[in-house]
Design an enzyme around this catalytic site. Structure first.
Site, PDB file in Angstrom:
ATOM      1  N   GLU A 205       0.134  -1.267   5.596  1.00 45.59           N
ATOM      2  CA  GLU A 205       1.168  -0.801   6.531  1.00 45.59           C
ATOM      3  C   GLU A 205       0.904   0.622   6.989  1.00 45.59           C
ATOM      4  O   GLU A 205       1.150   0.976   8.141  1.00 45.59           O
ATOM      5  CB  GLU A 205       2.540  -0.896   5.853  1.00 45.59           C
TER       6      GLU A 205
ATOM      7  N   ASP B 290       0.831  -1.211   0.000  1.00 45.98           N
ATOM      8  CA  ASP B 290       0.000   0.000   0.000  1.00 45.98           C
ATOM      9  C   ASP B 290       0.861   1.256   0.000  1.00 45.98           C
ATOM     10  O   ASP B 290       2.018   1.241   0.394  1.00 45.98           O
ATOM     11  CB  ASP B 290      -0.941   0.013   1.196  1.00 45.98           C
TER      12      ASP B 290
END
Length: 513
Positions: A172, A105
């Site tokens: 994350e 991400d």
């Protein structure tokens, strides 16, 4: 031991996706010519795929297609992490298995005047001297360059390496739920290389933990007073940045600046707030804030004068760190309602009192921020107040101490405060065997000693270490500036240096005992 993998046939993806999405592959031709081409091509492929935190379905499918296309064992675990396994190259079979890890991400941020749809568009990149940048948005180098590095090694046919387990985690940036959800026993690697730091002369052996703080309350709205004028107050042009790695730089926080302006206007002229909209993601220092307010007509000239005086004072205070700061108040149409007076008074005082920035420096590591807070988001509109903070610390008790201090401030003005997303720090291990490998290889390659540090950002190593306590972990990466902001940029020469370093580290992995 059994694991609940997500069946690959249930992971949907479009064949050739990277070539078709918004023609981004074509637009980023210049990036694909950079050296090392293997890495930059994978980065351009990745940046064609929307990959916001908690919205990673497309990039998960992209990674599955990539692994299957290479004929490598590819797994999607029950939370969405992707694991691709590649056997050792000839002569490296006796080496320890290495987990190469980065997160899929990226932070989606853009300037307010930029039209861009992160859900459908790929990142538009360009070369600016030694830097790769994006046009008005975040670049995704955090952690896309790490992902692209691993992809290039998985695809390579001539790079020597030990057995590799490539671990691509999700989410994350907004909770680390991918790392938290990774089950113990799924990985066999003895060494973990986390490729998620942002200075190429640093080797990280520790990081801060964090906790999300959310303050919410409702309020009654009132009809606007008679004989008032309305203004739209704008704070913009701030650099923004990573709320961990950049928190010590003295950068402006748009939410704190806006509240200072509102507080002064209320104290001096009875300013009334209709709405406030500032900041965005918790892990990004807020760059912009906007407010609609009203002031009695009788104070119009005096308010304008004092507002401009205060704006100039703030700009002078921040002239070295925020040279592009813009503060303005423009006349606009009257809103229909304003906040109730008592709630307005309470929330502006609470925001003034709430700590933002560095709270304490480490007493064990020189120049390391121990504890900090980022007032990331302030939204006041339609009878609801919503404030988001991210508190970080390398000391768990200090993290909770500051979190409770913030809770107390916001509870005093009637907010309901919740804690969520707490994750642990990563305790430094100066005796790490893989640290010795990296420092020796760095010295041989670059004829200087690397900086062995701990960082104030949140790395996934501490979380992964809970289920893999025996795994020897290290973190390093190329130079990236302005992460989590539209000023994010990656150094081309640093990526070349990093690419060489990674390959030499893989060659130097010790044999199995």
């Amino acid at each position: 031991m059994g694991f609940n993998y997500l069946p690959l046939e249930k992971v949907s993806f479009k064949k050739g996706y990277i070539c078709t999405l918004n023609n981004t592959k074509i637009m980023n031709t210049d990036i694909r010519q950079l050296s090392p081409q293997a890495l930059w091509n994978k980065f351009a492929d990745l940046n064609a795929v929307p990959r916001a935190s908690k919205k990673e379905a497309k990039v998960i499918a992209f990674m599955v297609e990539f692994g299957k296309h290479l004929g490598l064992e590819t797994i999607v675990d029950e939370v969405g992490n992707v694991i691709i396994k590649k056997p050792a190259t000839s002569g490296m079979e006796k080496k320890k298995t290495v987990v190469m890890q980065s997160h899929l991400d990226m932070v989606h941020q853009k300037n307010a005047d930029v039209t861009f749809d992160f859900a459908t568009q790929g990142i538009e990149m360009y070369v600016d001297g030694d830097w790769v940048r994006a046009r008005g948005t975040t670049l995704g180098a955090d952690n896309g360059l790490g992902v692209a590095t691993i992809m290039a090694i998985l695809e390579s046919k001539d790079i020597a390496h030990p057995p590799i387990e490539a671990l691509f985690t999700i989410d994350e940036e907004t909770g680390m739920t991918g790392a938290m959800g990774l089950q113990g026993g799924l990985l066999e690697g003895e060494i973990l290389l986390n490729l998620d730091t942002e200075e190429d002369d640093e080797i990280d052996i520790g990081c801060a933990g964090g906790i999300d703080i959310t303050a919410i309350r409702t309020y009654e709205e009132e009809e606007i007073p008679e004989e008032v004028v309305a203004y739209r107050i704008t704070v913009k042009g701030l650099q923004g940045g990573h709320s961990g790695m950049d928190i010590h730089r003295g950068l402006g926080n748009a939410n704190k600046i806006m509240n200072r302006l509102l507080f002064d206007g209320f104290e001096s002229f009875g300013l009334r707030i209709s709405e406030v909209d500032g900041g965005g993601l918790r892990n990004a220092i807020p760059r912009e804030s906007f407010a609609i307010v009203v002031v009695d007509k009788v104070h119009h000239d005096a308010f304008a004068f004092e507002f401009n005086q205060l704006a100039q004072t703030i700009k002078k205070e921040l002239k070295h760190t925020e040279p592009s700061l813009h503060i303005s108040a423009e006349a606009v149409a009257l809103p229909e309602q304003v906040m109730s007076l008592g709630v307005q008074e309470g929330i502006t005082r609470a925001l003034y009192a709430a700590h933002n920035g560095v709270y304490a420096m480490s007493t064990t590591m020189e120049n390391l921020v121990e504890t900090s807070n980022n007032i990331a988001r302030v939204l006041i509109k339609n009878g609801t107040i919503h404030i988001s903070c991210l508190t970080r610390s390398s000391v768990e008790s200090a993290k909770m101490d500051l979190a409770n201090a913030l809770r107390a401030v916001f509870e005093l003005c009637g907010c309901e405060v919740t804690f969520s997303g707490s994750y642990p720090g990563w305790t430094p291990n100066v005796g790490s065997p893989i640290l010795k490998v990296l420092t020796s290889q760095y010295e041989l390659l670059f004829n200087e000693e690397p900086k062995v540090v701990a960082c104030h950002a949140g790395l996934e190593c501490g979380i992964l270490g809970q289920n893999y306590p025996e795994m020897d972990m290290i973190s390093f990466g190329p130079t990236i500036k302005g992460a989590h902001s539209p000023d994010e940029r990656a150094s081309i020469s640093s990526v070349q240096k990093f690419w060489t370093f990674v390959q030499e580290v893989l060659k130097a992995i010790p044999n199995k005992e």
